[in-house]
Scaffold this active site. Structure first.
Site, PDB file in Angstrom:
ATOM      1  N   ASP A   7       0.965  -1.288  -0.049  1.00  0.00           N
ATOM      2  CA  ASP A   7       0.065  -0.092   0.184  1.00  0.00           C
ATOM      3  C   ASP A   7       0.843   1.113  -0.033  1.00  0.00           C
ATOM      4  OD1 ASP A   7      -2.177   1.640  -0.010  1.00  0.00           O
ATOM      5  OD2 ASP A   7      -2.072   1.388   2.497  1.00  0.00           O
ATOM      6  N   GLU A  76      -1.130  -1.382  -4.782  1.00  0.00           N
ATOM      7  CA  GLU A  76      -2.386  -0.688  -5.028  1.00  0.00           C
ATOM      8  C   GLU A  76      -2.212   0.403  -5.829  1.00  0.00           C
ATOM      9  OE1 GLU A  76      -5.965  -0.080  -1.909  1.00  0.00           O
ATOM     10  OE2 GLU A  76      -4.407   1.536  -1.747  1.00  0.00           O
ATOM     11  N   ASP A 149      -2.470   0.858   7.001  1.00  0.00           N
ATOM     12  CA  ASP A 149      -1.671   0.809   6.039  1.00  0.00           C
ATOM     13  C   ASP A 149      -1.338  -0.723   5.781  1.00  0.00           C
ATOM     14  OD1 ASP A 149      -1.165   3.809   5.024  1.00  0.00           O
ATOM     15  OD2 ASP A 149      -0.877   3.404   7.348  1.00  0.00           O
TER      16      ASP A 149
END
Length: 170
Positions: A7, A76, A149
């Protein structure tokens, strides 16, 4: 098969590493074939400039790859943004992350937040908390991984596992 989920962020980059124990079986049935290896966050110092933060991210993520030897990386993607300045910084971090993945000769996959939610929860408009609860269930954890996260990075890794599994079935 070991998957590193990421992420991205300049200040905080979440990472999650999972193992798919049996590639050819369906992993959606309560995650019985998913195993948590590790998760956490790379937090860069706020008092250094952007290039310094990106270099720190590069070095630390490279160490994680060297330690866990993943077979692939899932990152992501930025699908939408509210703040252009933040989106640019996240894009810079994504660039560094994608570079590290290719440099390490990993297969690199990118997933939008919508794809991650659809894969993990079954609903593309799921709330963040719903995704976190499913990560906890699928990986058989006592608690939801913290910080957010890291939980998001694990969700990205799970999404990749589901995606790879689907391709193997076809």
């Amino acid at each position: 098969m070991i998957i590193l989920g990421v992420d991205p962020g300049t200040a905080i980059t979440g990472y999650g590493i999972i193992k798919i124990k049996n590639q050819k079986s369906k992993i959606k049935n309560n995650g019985k074939d998913l195993e948590l290896i590790d998760y956490g966050c790379i937090i860069t110092k706020p008092n250094i400039d952007t290039s310094g933060r990106l270099l720190d991210l590069f070095k630390r993520l490279k160490r994680i790859i060297k330690k866990y030897k993943p077979d692939m990386m899932a990152v992501e993607d930025i699908f939408f943004f509210k703040n252009l300045k933040t989106a640019i910084k996240v894009s810079q971090a994504r660039g560094v992350i994608l570079l590290i993945g290719k440099q390490a000769k990993l297969s690199v996959f990118e997933y939008t937040p919508l794809q991650v939610k659809q894969s993990v929860v079954g609903y593309g408009r799921a709330e963040k908390r719903q995704v976190q609860k499913m990560v906890k269930i699928l990986l058989k954890l006592k608690d939801i991984p913290k910080p957010d996260d890291a939980a998001d990075a694990l969700a990205v890794a799970i999404c990749c596992g589901h995606s790879i599994n689907s391709k193997l079935e076809n």
